[in-house]
Design a protein around this motif. Structure first.
Motif, short mmCIF file in Angstrom:
data_model
loop_
_atom_site.label_atom_id
_atom_site.label_comp_id
_atom_site.label_asym_id
_atom_site.label_seq_id
_atom_site.Cartn_x
_atom_site.Cartn_y
_atom_site.Cartn_z
N PRO A 1 86.60 -20.34 69.88
CA PRO A 1 86.70 -18.79 70.65
C PRO A 1 85.98 -17.89 69.95
N LEU A 2 85.34 -17.12 70.72
CA LEU A 2 84.76 -15.71 70.08
C LEU A 2 85.35 -14.42 70.45
N ALA A 3 86.26 -14.54 71.61
CA ALA A 3 87.08 -13.27 71.94
C ALA A 3 87.82 -13.61 73.21
N THR B 1 94.21 -14.68 65.05
CA THR B 1 95.55 -14.17 65.43
C THR B 1 95.83 -13.59 64.34
N ASP B 2 95.65 -14.13 62.95
CA ASP B 2 96.09 -13.37 61.75
C ASP B 2 95.92 -11.85 61.97
N ALA C 1 86.39 -24.58 60.35
CA ALA C 1 87.42 -23.81 59.86
C ALA C 1 87.86 -22.64 60.51
N GLY C 2 88.97 -22.13 60.39
CA GLY C 2 89.73 -21.17 60.97
C GLY C 2 90.14 -21.67 62.58
N MET C 3 90.11 -22.79 62.90
CA MET C 3 90.87 -23.16 64.15
C MET C 3 92.46 -23.24 64.16
N MET D 1 82.46 -17.13 61.29
CA MET D 1 82.81 -16.16 62.09
C MET D 1 84.40 -16.07 62.21
N LEU D 2 84.94 -17.27 62.60
CA LEU D 2 86.43 -17.14 62.79
C LEU D 2 87.24 -16.48 61.46
#
Length: 434
Positions: free
Chosen positions: A133-135, A355-356, A109-111, A334-335
């Motif tokens: 991605p984490l950062a 990026t939202d 979720a969130g990708m 997390m995302l």
């Protein structure tokens, strides 16, 4: 930041790999084990998953390691089919080295909220992403705002020298510029300036498609004018203009960052993730006096360039389906944790992967707005590594060549680079040929 895999003990028993990690083969139901390098940005990201685990009755076990032991331990675990880590810190430098042992992550979720460009470091052979991605970790030109007004920040190489000299003569700083130069730290000096001079490590320049590079023969650019000029620029900085310490050829990222944080240099180049440390008053004498700018340009390029890569998480392919599902839930949480990702940025300087959040942060936070301007909004983005199995060997070979060139006489630089052509080419093709 960059790592070498060649020669690491990938073979060996799974038991030894588990013992090295301090884990056991058994995995309790409702438990997540996470393995990572302890660093402020990564710690902040781990906290988001731990918050989710606590809220959902999942036991959360953290296994932080030092950077120096992380890669060999994790390589041994993954290559032996180990399952002692459900989630592990992943990096673009070894994305292609571990791809066959890592679970695809497109269903997390969130990708759909992430930036796709940096994910080019992490595909498996089927083209699926194998990381979350984490950062973002982006190359950033930092300067001292108490020494240099924003309008006077160097726009090109010549201005770095001129401004650095002026500040040194005025007794305001010991060095104009300091940055890492050793193996795994070449980004922070030679490579960012190589790219701003329209140059690269191999031909075709700025190509990262391994099939194209393989067909072209992995030909280094060492003997081209753009490359020689870059090495000569740094030789002059070290030995003639003396805006950088001669000992910088032996500096890693940590040594350079320490000098900058001690207030002894006007400029440095580092990952944006060090923004938090530079502005930590408990660690840095220049806290609150650090700005970010576009990369100063070389003589052969008229447009700005930047790079954007990511730190990420991976999931071992060898996990059973229930553990994979649990790991993906934690990473998805997390995302989609807007509050946690904003806190990660504000507390550490680690740009959020979702990026939202970027428009909101840019409108409210002038620091993020500046980072977005000088990195994320730059049209020409360079991938800061070559993503193929023998990249670590190339890194080491290049560091040896550049160190020899920068430590000798200026007039010997062309000959050193000429000799390095075969060395660098062989480093690139030897593992591919196996």
């Amino acid at each position: 930041m960059k790592r070498k895999l060649g020669g690491l003990p990938l073979a060996g028993s799974l038991l030894l790999g588990l013992a090295a990690l301090g884990a056991t083969p058994a995995q309790a139901e409702g438990t997540l084990k996470i393995c990572y390098m302890s660093q402020p940005v990564i710690d902040a990201n781990v906290a988001m998953m731990e918050k989710w685990a606590n809220a959902n009755g999942v036991e959360f076990e953290k296994n932080p390691m030092s950077y120096t032991v992380y890669l060999p331990k994790m390589s041994q675990m993954l290559s032996n089919g180990g399952t002692d880590c459900d989630i592990f810190w992943h990096n673009d430098d070894w994305g292609q080295l571990w791809k066959q042992w890592v679970e695809p992550t497109s269903d997390v979720a969130g990708m759909d909220k992430i930036r796709k460009g940096p994910m080019r470091a992490f595909p498996n052979d089927e083209g699926q992403p194998t990381a979350v991605p984490l950062a973002h970790t982006v190359g950033t030109f930092f300067y001292r705002t108490d020494l240099v007004d924003e309008k006077d920040v160097p726009k090109n190489w010549a201005e770095i020298v001129a401004v650095g000299h002026k500040l040194q003569e005025e007794g305001k700083t010991k060095w104009g510029y300091v940055g890492g130069m050793t193996h795994q730290n070449t980004w922070f000096s030679i490579w960012w300036s190589l790219w701003t001079n329209g140059c690269d490590i191999f031909n075709p320049k700025f190509e990262r498609d391994n099939a194209v590079l393989d067909k072209s023969g992995w030909v280094p650019t060492l003997t081209e004018d753009c490359h020689r000029e870059t090495i000569e620029f740094w030789w002059d900085n070290l030995h003639k203009d003396k805006i950088s310490p001669e000992a910088m050829v032996s500096y890693g990222r940590n040594e350079a960052n320490a000098i900058f944080m001690a207030g002894e240099s006007a400029f440095t180049f580092a990952d944006s993730t060090f923004w938090g440390e530079f502005n930590n008053p408990e660690k840095s004498k220049i806290a609150g006096k650090v700005g970010m700018a576009l990369w100063p340009m070389g003589p052969r390029l008229n447009n700005n360039v930047a790079w954007d890569t990511i730190w990420a998480w991976g999931i071992p392919k060898a996990l059973d389906p229930k553990q994979k599902e649990l790991a993906k839930k934690a990473l998805g949480a997390m995302l989609l944790d807007h509050e946690g990702q904003i806190a990660q940025w504000k507390g550490t300087g680690g740009p959020p992967p979702n990026t939202d959040l970027w428009p909101e942060l840019a409108s409210q936070d002038p620091v993020f707005a500046k980072l977005k301007e000088v990195v994320f909004d730059v049209k020409d983005q360079v991938l800061s590594a070559y993503y193929f199995p023998n990249w670590p060997a190339v890194q080491k070979a290049y560091a040896d060549i550049s160190t020899e060139a920068l430590s000798g006489k200026r007039e010997d630089i062309p000959a050193v680079l000429e000799r390095g052509m075969k060395t660098l080419h062989d480093a690139a093709v030897q593992q591919i040929a196996k």
